[in-house]
Design a protein around this motif. Structure first.
Motif, PDB file in Angstrom:
ATOM      1  N   ARG A 110      29.989   3.032 -66.982  1.00 58.02           N
ATOM      2  CA  ARG A 110      29.595   3.644 -65.712  1.00 58.02           C
ATOM      3  C   ARG A 110      29.908   2.719 -64.538  1.00 58.02           C
ATOM      4  O   ARG A 110      30.350   3.175 -63.472  1.00 58.02           O
ATOM      5  CB  ARG A 110      28.105   3.976 -65.750  1.00 58.02           C
ATOM      6  CG  ARG A 110      27.567   4.597 -64.465  1.00 58.02           C
ATOM      7  CD  ARG A 110      26.124   5.002 -64.648  1.00 58.02           C
ATOM      8  NE  ARG A 110      25.520   5.408 -63.386  1.00 58.02           N
ATOM      9  CZ  ARG A 110      24.247   5.805 -63.237  1.00 58.02           C
ATOM     10  NH1 ARG A 110      23.466   5.855 -64.314  1.00 58.02           N
ATOM     11  NH2 ARG A 110      23.771   6.146 -62.057  1.00 58.02           N
ATOM     12  N   ILE A 111      29.707   1.445 -64.730  1.00 62.92           N
ATOM     13  CA  ILE A 111      30.022   0.468 -63.681  1.00 62.92           C
ATOM     14  C   ILE A 111      31.526   0.321 -63.529  1.00 62.92           C
ATOM     15  O   ILE A 111      32.056   0.271 -62.401  1.00 62.92           O
ATOM     16  CB  ILE A 111      29.350  -0.882 -64.003  1.00 62.92           C
ATOM     17  CG1 ILE A 111      27.824  -0.729 -63.865  1.00 62.92           C
ATOM     18  CG2 ILE A 111      29.872  -1.987 -63.089  1.00 62.92           C
ATOM     19  CD1 ILE A 111      27.036  -1.960 -64.252  1.00 62.92           C
ATOM     20  N   PHE A 112      32.263   0.266 -64.640  1.00 65.60           N
ATOM     21  CA  PHE A 112      33.721   0.147 -64.571  1.00 65.60           C
ATOM     22  C   PHE A 112      34.335   1.321 -63.797  1.00 65.60           C
ATOM     23  O   PHE A 112      35.328   1.164 -63.083  1.00 65.60           O
ATOM     24  CB  PHE A 112      34.335   0.099 -65.972  1.00 65.60           C
ATOM     25  CG  PHE A 112      33.821  -1.014 -66.846  1.00 65.60           C
ATOM     26  CD1 PHE A 112      33.414  -2.224 -66.295  1.00 65.60           C
ATOM     27  CD2 PHE A 112      33.729  -0.854 -68.226  1.00 65.60           C
ATOM     28  CE1 PHE A 112      32.936  -3.248 -67.103  1.00 65.60           C
ATOM     29  CE2 PHE A 112      33.263  -1.870 -69.033  1.00 65.60           C
ATOM     30  CZ  PHE A 112      32.853  -3.066 -68.468  1.00 65.60           C
ATOM     31  N   LEU A 113      33.742   2.504 -63.933  1.00 68.74           N
ATOM     32  CA  LEU A 113      34.315   3.719 -63.338  1.00 68.74           C
ATOM     33  C   LEU A 113      33.962   3.907 -61.867  1.00 68.74           C
ATOM     34  O   LEU A 113      34.505   4.799 -61.207  1.00 68.74           O
ATOM     35  CB  LEU A 113      33.855   4.950 -64.124  1.00 68.74           C
ATOM     36  CG  LEU A 113      34.435   5.099 -65.537  1.00 68.74           C
ATOM     37  CD1 LEU A 113      33.780   6.268 -66.262  1.00 68.74           C
ATOM     38  CD2 LEU A 113      35.954   5.273 -65.481  1.00 68.74           C
ATOM     39  N   THR A 114      33.060   3.067 -61.356  1.00 64.91           N
ATOM     40  CA  THR A 114      32.647   3.242 -59.954  1.00 64.91           C
ATOM     41  C   THR A 114      32.872   2.022 -59.074  1.00 64.91           C
ATOM     42  O   THR A 114      32.873   2.146 -57.850  1.00 64.91           O
ATOM     43  CB  THR A 114      31.151   3.608 -59.886  1.00 64.91           C
ATOM     44  OG1 THR A 114      30.363   2.593 -60.538  1.00 64.91           O
ATOM     45  CG2 THR A 114      30.889   4.949 -60.556  1.00 64.91           C
TER      46      THR A 114
ATOM     47  N   PHE B  87      23.861  -0.369 -61.069  1.00 66.62           N
ATOM     48  CA  PHE B  87      24.576   0.889 -60.869  1.00 66.62           C
ATOM     49  C   PHE B  87      24.795   1.162 -59.378  1.00 66.62           C
ATOM     50  O   PHE B  87      25.865   1.609 -58.966  1.00 66.62           O
ATOM     51  CB  PHE B  87      23.789   2.053 -61.490  1.00 66.62           C
ATOM     52  CG  PHE B  87      23.762   2.045 -62.984  1.00 66.62           C
ATOM     53  CD1 PHE B  87      24.767   1.441 -63.733  1.00 66.62           C
ATOM     54  CD2 PHE B  87      22.713   2.655 -63.669  1.00 66.62           C
ATOM     55  CE1 PHE B  87      24.735   1.444 -65.120  1.00 66.62           C
ATOM     56  CE2 PHE B  87      22.677   2.675 -65.053  1.00 66.62           C
ATOM     57  CZ  PHE B  87      23.692   2.060 -65.776  1.00 66.62           C
ATOM     58  N   THR B  88      23.779   0.901 -58.570  1.00 65.49           N
ATOM     59  CA  THR B  88      23.871   1.172 -57.130  1.00 65.49           C
ATOM     60  C   THR B  88      24.924   0.289 -56.476  1.00 65.49           C
ATOM     61  O   THR B  88      25.740   0.757 -55.672  1.00 65.49           O
ATOM     62  CB  THR B  88      22.507   0.940 -56.456  1.00 65.49           C
ATOM     63  OG1 THR B  88      21.547   1.832 -57.015  1.00 65.49           O
ATOM     64  CG2 THR B  88      22.602   1.162 -54.953  1.00 65.49           C
ATOM     65  N   ALA B  89      24.919  -0.991 -56.824  1.00 71.92           N
ATOM     66  CA  ALA B  89      25.917  -1.902 -56.254  1.00 71.92           C
ATOM     67  C   ALA B  89      27.320  -1.475 -56.631  1.00 71.92           C
ATOM     68  O   ALA B  89      28.248  -1.500 -55.808  1.00 71.92           O
ATOM     69  CB  ALA B  89      25.646  -3.333 -56.731  1.00 71.92           C
ATOM     70  N   ALA B  90      27.498  -1.048 -57.881  1.00 67.52           N
ATOM     71  CA  ALA B  90      28.822  -0.606 -58.326  1.00 67.52           C
ATOM     72  C   ALA B  90      29.239   0.667 -57.610  1.00 67.52           C
ATOM     73  O   ALA B  90      30.391   0.821 -57.193  1.00 67.52           O
ATOM     74  CB  ALA B  90      28.820  -0.400 -59.838  1.00 67.52           C
ATOM     75  N   SER B  91      28.303   1.617 -57.455  1.00 67.34           N
ATOM     76  CA  SER B  91      28.647   2.891 -56.807  1.00 67.34           C
ATOM     77  C   SER B  91      29.041   2.689 -55.353  1.00 67.34           C
ATOM     78  O   SER B  91      29.764   3.512 -54.786  1.00 67.34           O
ATOM     79  CB  SER B  91      27.465   3.858 -56.912  1.00 67.34           C
ATOM     80  OG  SER B  91      26.360   3.402 -56.134  1.00 67.34           O
ATOM     81  N   ARG B  92      28.565   1.618 -54.752  1.00 66.19           N
ATOM     82  CA  ARG B  92      28.915   1.304 -53.363  1.00 66.19           C
ATOM     83  C   ARG B  92      30.133   0.376 -53.278  1.00 66.19           C
ATOM     84  O   ARG B  92      30.475  -0.097 -52.191  1.00 66.19           O
ATOM     85  CB  ARG B  92      27.718   0.644 -52.674  1.00 66.19           C
ATOM     86  CG  ARG B  92      26.510   1.573 -52.515  1.00 66.19           C
ATOM     87  CD  ARG B  92      25.320   0.814 -51.958  1.00 66.19           C
ATOM     88  NE  ARG B  92      24.179   1.726 -51.757  1.00 66.19           N
ATOM     89  CZ  ARG B  92      22.942   1.312 -51.415  1.00 66.19           C
ATOM     90  NH1 ARG B  92      22.702   0.007 -51.256  1.00 66.19           N
ATOM     91  NH2 ARG B  92      21.986   2.185 -51.256  1.00 66.19           N
ATOM     92  N   SER B  93      30.730   0.104 -54.420  1.00 58.09           N
ATOM     93  CA  SER B  93      31.873  -0.821 -54.482  1.00 58.09           C
ATOM     94  C   SER B  93      31.527  -2.178 -53.881  1.00 58.09           C
ATOM     95  O   SER B  93      32.369  -2.842 -53.270  1.00 58.09           O
ATOM     96  CB  SER B  93      33.087  -0.217 -53.766  1.00 58.09           C
ATOM     97  OG  SER B  93      33.502   0.970 -54.403  1.00 58.09           O
ATOM     98  N   ASP B  94      30.294  -2.587 -54.083  1.00 63.93           N
ATOM     99  CA  ASP B  94      29.800  -3.837 -53.494  1.00 63.93           C
ATOM    100  C   ASP B  94      29.811  -4.927 -54.569  1.00 63.93           C
ATOM    101  O   ASP B  94      28.783  -5.214 -55.205  1.00 63.93           O
ATOM    102  CB  ASP B  94      28.393  -3.627 -52.938  1.00 63.93           C
ATOM    103  CG  ASP B  94      27.936  -4.778 -52.046  1.00 63.93           C
ATOM    104  OD1 ASP B  94      28.578  -5.843 -52.098  1.00 63.93           O
ATOM    105  OD2 ASP B  94      26.936  -4.599 -51.323  1.00 63.93           O
TER     106      ASP B  94
END
Length: 339
Positions: free
Chosen positions: A285-289, A231-238
């Motif tokens: 949640r990952i797709f959206l961030t 989740f954290t990696a996705a939220s940072r677009s990493d």
């Protein structure tokens, strides 16, 4: 050579009571003249092609086999003639496939000089390893497409395995391969990304049938902390960090080439998340961030969520392995899921 010409068919209307077929004799003589010629220009090749195509459907299987034996050593034989022989007579097809190859220095070499000549070589039913290697090394798209469509190239051939690898990056080649009826389940899985939606469904069904035969199914149970890292990696677009986390979870080599944000590879992201045991809400949640290309397209998010929801985890894992060409937990003694 003596010039080839279309004969007067009035004298060849039927087989005589003695069993002699003048059509077969005429075809055989012209084939022998064609092969024996010291040189063959375009006119001679075209004339022989027209004559052969006219007579091949009229003669019996024994004659077709004889013609195949005569023409096999000649690299100037038109591909259309060879294709007709292979289609009309199984024995002729076997002769063409197992006949002598054309070594360097033969007319085969001259065909490499032009795009048309290379295309003709790629369509031959009697391709040998030497010719295949020299066609593939050029990496010409239309040659790869022609080879992919050539039924003489069997899935067990090394050249075919190379085409499968290249087709992962060449959608046009992949689509031609997917039209074949002799693909293994592993081949279809490897080409999953290039397949149209309805074909993907059939591929998943076929993979599901294969995985159902496994005595033990490899499963992943990520901890709450590990899911939080995703989740954290996705939220940072990493996306690079996300791919590193995937490699660690699956125990893939660090060099594994995911490219999950490439426009035509988003489904690989969904498959990886499902293989790791995430449910559709977690994956969404990952797709959206992760990236606006995903989050700003409601249809894309819905489709990827549907993949997560509808694909069993063992099937998702098998597809990920086939697409990437690697095996999860590569040190495990079990064989790959798909063969």
């Amino acid at each position: 050579m003596a010039s080839l010409a279309w004969p007067d068919l009035s004298s060849l209307s039927s087989t005589e009571t003695s069993g002699f077929d003048p059509r077969a004799a005429l075809l055989r003589v012209n084939a022998e003249m064609f092969v024996a010629a010291p040189a063959r220009d375009r006119e001679i090749i075209a004339t022989f092609e027209a004559l052969a195509l006219g007579f091949l459907p009229m003669v019996d299987a024994a004659t077709l086999a004889d013609i195949a034996r005569i023409l096999t050593p000649c690299a100037d034989t038109p591909a259309s003639v060879l294709e007709h022989l292979a289609r009309l007579c199984p024995q002729a097809r076997d002769i063409l496939r197992t006949g002598p190859s054309h070594p360097p220095g033969s007319a085969n070499v001259r065909h490499f000089a032009t795009p048309e000549g290379r295309l003709q070589l790629a369509g031959r039913p009697d391709l040998d390893a030497w010719t295949l290697d020299r066609l593939l090394v050029l990496r010409e798209s239309r040659i790869e497409i022609a080879l992919a469509a050539n039924p003489a190239l069997a899935p067990s051939d090394a050249a075919f395995r190379e085409l499968i690898r290249r087709a992962k990056e060449r959608p046009a080649v992949a689509l031609v391969l997917l039209d074949r009826s002799d693909l293994t389940v592993a081949d279809e899985a490897a080409l999953y990304i290039a397949a149209p939606p309805e074909r993907r469904v059939r591929i998943r069904d076929r993979v599901a049938a294969a995985t159902a035969l496994q005595r033990a199914t490899l499963t992943f149970n990520l901890t709450e902390h590990e899911v939080g890292e995703l989740f954290t990696a996705a939220s940072r677009s990493d996306d690079r960090q996300l791919e590193k986390l995937f490699n660690a979870a699956f125990e893939f080599p660090p060099s594994t080439d995911w490219r999950i944000l490439q426009w035509d590879r988003h489904v690989l992201l969904a498959l990886a998340l499902k293989a790791l045991g995430l449910i559709d809400k977690e994956a969404t949640r990952i797709f959206l961030t992760l990236h606006p290309a995903l989050s700003q397209s409601l249809s894309t998010v819905k489709e990827l969520a549907r993949v997560v929801r509808d694909t069993p985890s063992p099937v998702a894992l098998a597809l990920v392995e086939a697409i990437l060409g690697v095996q999860a937990l590569s040190g495990r003694p079990a064989a790959p899921i798909l063969k």
